[in-house]
Write a protein that holds these residues in place. Structure first.
Motif, short mmCIF file in Angstrom:
data_model
loop_
_atom_site.label_atom_id
_atom_site.label_comp_id
_atom_site.label_asym_id
_atom_site.label_seq_id
_atom_site.Cartn_x
_atom_site.Cartn_y
_atom_site.Cartn_z
N VAL B 113 0.82 -1.20 0.00
CA VAL B 113 0.00 0.00 0.00
C VAL B 113 0.86 1.26 0.00
O VAL B 113 0.42 2.32 -0.43
N ARG B 114 2.11 1.09 0.45
CA ARG B 114 2.94 2.26 0.63
C ARG B 114 2.99 3.16 -0.59
O ARG B 114 2.90 4.36 -0.49
N ASP B 115 3.12 2.56 -1.78
CA ASP B 115 3.20 3.46 -2.93
C ASP B 115 1.87 3.61 -3.67
O ASP B 115 1.84 4.07 -4.81
N LEU B 116 0.81 3.21 -3.01
CA LEU B 116 -0.50 3.60 -3.53
C LEU B 116 -0.77 4.98 -2.96
O LEU B 116 -0.43 5.26 -1.82
N SER B 117 -1.41 5.80 -3.76
CA SER B 117 -1.59 7.18 -3.33
C SER B 117 -2.23 7.26 -1.95
O SER B 117 -2.08 8.22 -1.21
N ILE B 118 -2.92 6.20 -1.60
CA ILE B 118 -3.66 6.21 -0.35
C ILE B 118 -2.80 6.04 0.87
O ILE B 118 -3.19 6.41 1.99
#
Lengths: 203, 203, 203, 203
Positions: B113-118
């Motif tokens: 998830v870290r490099d998902l904008s979220i």
DNA sequence: GATGAATGAGGCTTCATTCAT
DNA sequence: GATGAATGAAGCCTCATTCAT
């Protein structure tokens, strides 16, 4: 580093780079190509040293997880007193310091690690530690205290990266809180009067 | 569910299945093909409803994260007393109950998830909550207490799956321990000597 | 077999294991790694004894194909009578008995063997045998008979594995049928009496 | 062929090219890349139509093997007379004509096909045909005759490529010999006069 | 509101082979 | 007589994504 000088330690270098990347970018996001490129070898060279990608993780865990195993062995040979538990927590904190990237990796890639053969083995180690911290017939809240103590030490290290302060001080603070939790989960008095049942909180 | 009945709520169904699979198998291990197959639609149908895979996650977070946002808004409008903090923790625990799979997903797929904008947006919400729980000039140990309280509530839910006992009881036990931690982090006395802080509960 | 006893015959052992695996699993499906592992040596050791993978096959064929070559030499020195042909078939059957795995391998890996240098050499041997069995100006059906006789002996061995009965009896049965075919293909009286069908063996 | 015109028949075209290459170069030696290139599509396009490489073979076999299945059904509905068997052989020969490349492929890639799920299914079809040709209590030699008849028809087609003569004539010659073999394997007089050897043709 | 067909990039893995020691 | 370490090429396969219909 010359071609010459690299001989004989490629295996180690693969582990180092792999752990670095796995823990930085995640297991799934890190490709063997990437690891190989960073090492300036071919992908096939990785396969000379490790049978699969998963195998790299396993090897990391075997090497870096050893201190934990030793810790468990030690604790199992001690009397199950509060003192022992506090010392266990203290030593665990110490172990985590050197194995930090591995634990970060485990913590942040739980989903990915779950179906690596190692997932189970990791989990069972945690359960053993948990078993060593809690009283055999502990109440639910006390169990929660122990688990929280354990997890705060794992998570702590990275989820607190944003906090100011030097790492060593943070570690100590975390250890302090974890110790409190374990202490609270192991009340000193309540035991003589309780042959095997729980709940009675007498004044 | 009949073909008829499925009309019009495909978007919702995609979210449901996606969350289920993401939280069960992990984000990277779950392919759009898999989601589509489980829904008995084509991959292209997913793209009618969501621009990208990441978009699905964003939508999940927007829907299921709203209660947390509302909670934050509420807390910001309250006096920063210990009572408020305890209530905040209590409500948070409640919110997590319904959003459990989402949080499990977040917890276990941090790396992914870290490099998902979220990622950032999630993290910042956590930091806000943290800010609401701790004293502005809290000592390091007290900060650790607050973070641990927060994380124990997330992690708790799944890392304690192995514990016996019904989920609701476990949730309560976790809430109890978290409340203790927050309480300990907000000592009542220590405050007369601190002119610049709020919180003074008694004269 | 002791490490001591293995010295000096590695080459032979490579051939044995290679033939076994080639014939069991197929040429393409058998890797040098597999052969090496079964022998408990390294791949590099194979390369000490054989220049390439193909070289192993060539060596097998040279060793095990020799009896066939000798048979051809023998037959070429005999009068081209039916008796000779029957004896040729008989001896061929005998040769196949010991070279069975090699022929099985050839039979079942035609496609793979085709572009090994040996393919042609094998094929030409077959054509020579064929030439020795048939009359120089044989009709098409008689040619088919001879080829069928030859092939039934190759294929027979394995395609009849499912049949009950002991191997030696099966071999005899196959030889019998092959002999019939060759006999039918070599009418004694220069065929004035055979308008177009066969079967009539004596006036 | 225009991009437009290719629509809708890609699946078929894949099968055609695959069969061609498999039968020409062998299964293992033919890569999906090669097939894709020849079709001027990407490898991924193949995977849209077929789940795996093996799946392509399966589909070929299902399509081209159907005539054989129908033949078996037909034969099972006929009286088990010699006439039926001869007709069976004749029809089989006919079927093979159209399915030639498939059978060539099967014949020359036995080793490769063996562990494709289809291997068994092919083998069992052969055994059924065999069962339909032979007498229930046939002697070993008669069984060999039937198997040889069958295999000569498969192998015949390609192993006789070197023979001069047009393909149709060769096919007829092979059919003739096969018919002879089947006839010989089905003696009309219920073998009272054949204690254990064959050859004696007249009473 | 959805499908069918396809793509480009890239994943993990295996192979035959080489060469210095 | 053999090993340890590595390579380059290639294999099969999966993924997120696109677009005309």
């Amino acid at each position: 580093m010359s071609t010459q000088a690299r001989r004989g330690n490629t295996r180690q270098r693969i582990q180092d780079v792999a752990l670095e990347l796995f823990s930085e970018q995640g297991y799934d996001k890190t490709s063997l190509r990437e690891i190989a490129e960073k090492l300036e070898v071919t992908k096939a060279a990785l396969y000379y040293h490790f049978k699969t990608k998963e195998d790299i993780v396993i090897s990391l865990f075997q090497d870096l997880g050893r201190p934990i195993d030793e810790l468990i062995v030690w604790a199992e040979g001690q009397p199950r007193t509060l003192e022992t538990k506090k010392e266990l927590i203290r030593r665990y904190s110490e172990s985590l310091r050197s194995a930090e990237p591995l634990f970060r990796f485990m913590q942040e890639n739980q989903a990915a690690v779950r179906d690596l053969s190692i997932g189970e083995s990791f989990k069972s180690r945690m359960l053993t530690l948990f078993g060593l911290l809690k009283e055999p017939d502990a109440e639910l809240t006390d169990q929660v205290r122990c688990i929280t103590a354990l997890f705060s030490m794992h998570a702590g290290m990275f989820s607190m990266q944003n906090l100011e302060g030097d790492p060593e001080e943070k570690r100590k603070a975390i250890l302090e809180v974890a110790t409190e939790l374990v202490t609270a989960a192991n009340p000193p008095h309540r035991r003589p009067a309780r042959p095997d049942s729980a709940q009675t909180v007498s004044p």
